[in-house]
Design a protein around this motif. Structure first.
Motif, PDB file in Angstrom:
ATOM      1  N   VAL A  30      14.164 -22.447  15.765  1.00 24.70           N
ATOM      2  CA  VAL A  30      12.779 -22.144  16.153  1.00 24.70           C
ATOM      3  C   VAL A  30      12.564 -22.457  17.624  1.00 24.70           C
ATOM      4  O   VAL A  30      11.956 -21.670  18.379  1.00 24.70           O
ATOM      5  CB  VAL A  30      11.806 -22.929  15.253  1.00 24.70           C
ATOM      6  CG1 VAL A  30      10.381 -22.812  15.806  1.00 24.70           C
ATOM      7  CG2 VAL A  30      11.859 -22.409  13.834  1.00 24.70           C
ATOM      8  N   TRP A  38       5.628 -22.070  21.621  1.00 25.32           N
ATOM      9  CA  TRP A  38       5.273 -22.980  20.523  1.00 25.32           C
ATOM     10  C   TRP A  38       5.751 -24.374  20.929  1.00 25.32           C
ATOM     11  O   TRP A  38       6.933 -24.608  21.130  1.00 25.32           O
ATOM     12  CB  TRP A  38       5.960 -22.500  19.237  1.00 25.32           C
ATOM     13  CG  TRP A  38       5.575 -23.235  17.999  1.00 25.32           C
ATOM     14  CD1 TRP A  38       4.580 -24.154  17.859  1.00 25.32           C
ATOM     15  CD2 TRP A  38       6.192 -23.107  16.729  1.00 25.32           C
ATOM     16  NE1 TRP A  38       4.522 -24.598  16.578  1.00 25.32           N
ATOM     17  CE2 TRP A  38       5.503 -23.972  15.845  1.00 25.32           C
ATOM     18  CE3 TRP A  38       7.241 -22.340  16.218  1.00 25.32           C
ATOM     19  CZ2 TRP A  38       5.826 -24.103  14.513  1.00 25.32           C
ATOM     20  CZ3 TRP A  38       7.568 -22.461  14.897  1.00 25.32           C
ATOM     21  CH2 TRP A  38       6.866 -23.337  14.046  1.00 25.32           C
ATOM     22  N   ASP A  45       2.178 -29.192  11.469  1.00 24.07           N
ATOM     23  CA  ASP A  45       2.109 -27.801  11.901  1.00 24.07           C
ATOM     24  C   ASP A  45       2.426 -26.885  10.725  1.00 24.07           C
ATOM     25  O   ASP A  45       3.402 -27.106  10.007  1.00 24.07           O
ATOM     26  CB  ASP A  45       3.115 -27.576  13.027  1.00 24.07           C
ATOM     27  CG  ASP A  45       2.965 -26.197  13.646  1.00 24.07           C
ATOM     28  OD1 ASP A  45       3.470 -25.242  13.036  1.00 24.07           O
ATOM     29  OD2 ASP A  45       2.324 -26.095  14.713  1.00 24.07           O
ATOM     30  N   GLY A  47       3.745 -23.955  10.612  1.00 27.88           N
ATOM     31  CA  GLY A  47       5.094 -23.378  10.709  1.00 27.88           C
ATOM     32  C   GLY A  47       6.163 -24.342  10.248  1.00 27.88           C
ATOM     33  O   GLY A  47       7.125 -23.966   9.571  1.00 27.88           O
TER      34      GLY A  47
END
Length: 791
Positions: A30, A38, A45, A47
């Motif tokens: 990520v 991000w 979070d 995500g």
């Protein structure tokens, strides 16, 4: 000592069950992909929450992927259908047909309780003399007939019996002084001594329980080496040839091992006249074998001296005994020992006839019966605030909140569908690794329902069963099931040390225009090999059963059956009339440009009408027109054939393909001397392989070369093949001679198995049929054969 050749197991993914490692790897990806946009990677979070749930789900998939192999093949009750997965128990796959003389000795000793021992003598040209030592005279005829039946069922290619001889027995008796220190009954000790000495002289074979033998820690492939013996493990531990003399030293060793025997002071072996054998005796005359009878009568003078028994059992002290006392003692012992000897004889016969139990030695594998197909959505694990678990969104939530929850549910559906398909694939591994016909998939899909994921069906634009159809359409676009099925079958064959290379057959694709038809045919060939893998391995050196009907059956040699599969000829009976399909349509194939031959249209008309009269003569070139090869192109009228017409022509060719394998040893003249037969090279370890030469594939010079190489490589190394490629007329002549010879051979063999000598008329008829076959083969023109090949 060289190390065994092994392949190390692939270790499971070390991170597959490590949640922290998966999460760390996910965060790294990520950050690499979205580091500029991000910046918050903390647990709160959304995500990161989604990543955590997916990592957790992956650990579940990794766990299900690392279960014992049995669990993937087992049904709900844990049972595994071994046949369905081409798996076999050790006693079914390790043993082979008898190959060596010791193999034959063990097999016959196991199957025929009427014999004490058996020996083989090679007469040359594949002929053997079998010499038997019968347990008793009344059982001699029974033993002879049983040996012939078993030999017919298990004989090797190019092997046959010359004679079965029951050897005469010559009696010998024990004499000596043995010191005993035991609380056992004197008669029991005496009976043990006589019985075990009789066993040692009577047979060089010993029967052991399989469980006891396994305690010596041999591997299963060693334990089941050679033919499988149904009553236990049989080892050759004593006499190696029929007429060997009695070894007194070996008998002393046997007696010392008996419970209670302290010392053997003296031991002699007396002949029937009471004379002791020399210390180094010569072998017995040919035709005689030694025997120690259990009833020693008055000829044996075996004295037992007890050191810890009361003098009442002996009658008098040894030192003060008169000359006649030992004889009276021996006579009393013999009388008292008879019940014990009868008991030992009965126990031995029971062990010889009792079926061996492998229950504690070989246990059928079982799985845990775990429900691998169950899928539980990760959305159940999300915090309730996300509104996607079983509780959903509160009734008071705003429409925007409901829409956001449904969007997240739909977004996660893509990942969940992949994981649900994966779980369904794990549950169907048993389907993939099986010998089922027409397997059309190697990947599996399943729709996610409300039961797995709450309220998902409300997001579908079609019914769940339509969703299943759409998923299967997607699967078909990415599922190379033929290639994967081919590789799976290769793995299953490799478990048995076999492989089936199809590249050669693919080169000779004369009959299939569509790629999928050819691939399906090739896969069916490989599947057929795997279905018969245990029998092919066990019977790889075996001949056909000449005591059973053979014409128009699958009663063929092991090599014949394997070669038929490797050449794609397994769909019909292996030994069948190859001219039969042409005869049923009233067709005769002729070579060359026959002016009276039928045209291609006439051939099609005959196949469609199935009229059998009058006979239609078809030039071989006309038969081949629908399947051009070797760079030829099809005529214009052939390219317009309908699928049904092509199918009829293909079947006409394929049903005419096959071969016959004739063992020259069996063609020998039965009324001639065996020595004369052995000197004639024609009969010595040779076979004739007769192919039809008129079909499209079999007319190809390259395919003929492949066929001959396949035969040569799969016959036993000591057997030389001679090849004949016959036209239709020659094959019809051959197939008029061959079944007649098979019938006459079976009649002679069956008469011998009934312990009845075949009549002169039967032998004369067989010799005439054999001579007819030999003369036919030797009279064939040079272009038909023979062409011999040797490895």
């Amino acid at each position: 000592m060289s190390a065994p050749l092994t392949i190390s197991r692939l270790a499971p993914d070390p991170d597959g069950l490590d949640f922290a490692a998966l999460q760390k790897a996910g965060l790294a990806f990520v950050q690499e992909l979205s580091g500029n946009h991000w910046t918050d990677y903390n647990a709160h979070d959304p995500g990161v929450t989604i990543l955590d749930q997916l990592c957790y789900a992956l650990t579940d998939l990794a766990y299900r992927s690392a279960l014992p192999h049995e669990d993937y093949l087992a049904a709900a009750d844990g049972a595994i259908d071994l046949r369905r997965h081409a798996l076999h128990l050790p006693q079914d796959v390790f043993p082979s047909e008898p190959v060596t003389d010791d193999d034959w000795r063990r097999l016959l000793y196991d199957r025929v309780p009427e014999i004490d021992d058996v020996w083989f003598d090679d007469r040359g040209a594949g002929l053997v003399d079998i010499k038997l030592k019968a347990c008793d005279d009344p059982g001699a005829n029974v033993a002879t007939a049983a040996v012939r039946r078993i030999f017919a069922a298990d004989r090797a290619l190019c092997q046959d019996i010359a004679r079965v001889v029951v050897l005469r027995t010559r009696d010998f008796y024990l004499s000596g002084d043995i010191e005993v220190r035991s609380m056992r009954d004197a008669a029991e000790v005496y009976a043990d001594i006589v019985f075990q000495c009789a066993q040692q002289v009577g047979s060089g074979l010993r029967l052991h329980d399989y469980a006891q033998a396994a305690g010596d820690a041999p591997a299963l492939d060693e334990l089941f080496s050679g033919p499988f013996t149904e009553h236990g493990l049989i080892r050759a531990e004593g006499r190696r040839h029929a007429h060997a003399a009695i070894s007194t030293l070996r008998l002393i060793g046997v007696i010392r091992g008996i419970e209670g025997v302290r010392k053997v002071h003296r031991l002699e072996v007396l002949d029937e006249h009471g004379r002791p054998l020399d210390s180094d005796p010569a072998d017995l005359p040919d035709g005689e074998v030694p025997r120690i009878p259990l009833d020693q009568q008055d000829r044996g003078r075996l004295n037992l001296h007890f050191m810890s028994k009361s003098e009442a059992e002996l009658g008098a002290d040894d030192e003060g005994r008169q000359d006649g006392a030992p004889a009276r003692s021996n006579a009393a012992l013999r009388d008292a020992a008879r019940p014990h000897l009868n008991k030992l004889r009965f126990e031995r016969r029971t062990v010889r006839e009792r079926q061996a139990s492998l229950e504690h030695l070989v246990v059928e594998p079982r799985g845990a019966g775990k429900p691998l197909d169950h899928y539980y959505s990760i959305q159940h694990q999300f915090p309730a605030i996300y509104g996607i678990n079983a509780y959903g969104v509160p009734a008071s939530a705003a429409p925007e909140t409901r829409a956001a929850a449904r969007q997240l549910k739909a977004y996660l559906y893509i990942f969940e569908q992949a994981m649900a398909n994966y779980v369904h694939g794990l549950a169907n591994i048993g389907q993939l690794f099986s010998i089922q016909r027409n397997a059309r998939r190697s990947y599996y899909t399943r729709p996610i329902t409300d039961y797995m994921l709450p309220d998902i069906e409300a997001l579908y634009t079609m019914a769940p069963h339509e969703i299943a159809g759409k998923l299967d359409e997607i699967r078909q676009c990415f599922d190379p099931h033929e290639d994967r099925r081919d590789r799976v079958l290769d793995v299953m064959l490799a478990m048995y040390g076999e492989r089936y290379t199809q590249q050669s057959l693919r080169k000779f694709n004369f009959y299939f225009s569509a790629r999928q038809d050819m691939r399906a045919w090739l896969l069916e060939n490989k599947r057929a090999f795997l279905v018969r893998i245990a029998a092919i391995g066990k019977h790889r050196a075996a001949g056909f059963r000449y005591d059973l009907p053979a014409w128009n059956t699958d009663n063929v040699s092991g090599a014949h059956r394997k070669i038929a599969i490797l050449l794609g000829l397994h769909s019909l009976r292996c030994c069948r009339p190859l001219c039969d399909v042409l005869r049923r349509h009233g067709l005769r194939i002729v070579d060359g440009g026959d002016a009276d031959g039928a045209s291609f249209d006439q051939l099609l008309e005959r196949l469609e009408s199935r009229a059998a009269t009058p006979e239609l003569r078809v030039p071989r070139e006309v038969l081949h027109q629908a399947f051009p090869h070797d760079g030829d192109s099809a005529p214009a009228d052939v390219t317009a054939l309908t699928p049904a017409q092509k199918r009829r022509l293909r079947l006409l060719n394929m049903k005419s393909e096959g071969f016959h394998l004739i063992e020259h040893t069996l063609l020998r003249p039965r009324r001639a001397a065996d020595d004369a037969t052995a000197k004639d090279g024609f009969y010595s370890f040779q076979v004739s392989v007769v192919f039809p030469g008129w079909t499209v594939r079999f007319a190809s010079a390259e395919f003929r070369k492949l066929a001959q190489e396949t035969v040569t490589l799969n016959l036993p190394a000591h057997v030389m093949p001679n090849f004949y490629w016959l036209g239709h007329d020659d094959m019809e002549h051959f197939e008029s001679l061959y079944p007649d010879w098979l019938d006459k051979l079976r009649a002679v063999v069956n008469a011998s198995q009934q312990a009845v000598e075949p009549t002169d008329g039967m032998l004369e008829a067989l010799d005439e049929a054999s001579a007819g076959l030999r003369h036919f083969l030797q009279s064939l023109p040079a272009d038909a054969g023979p062409r011999s090949r040797w490895v």
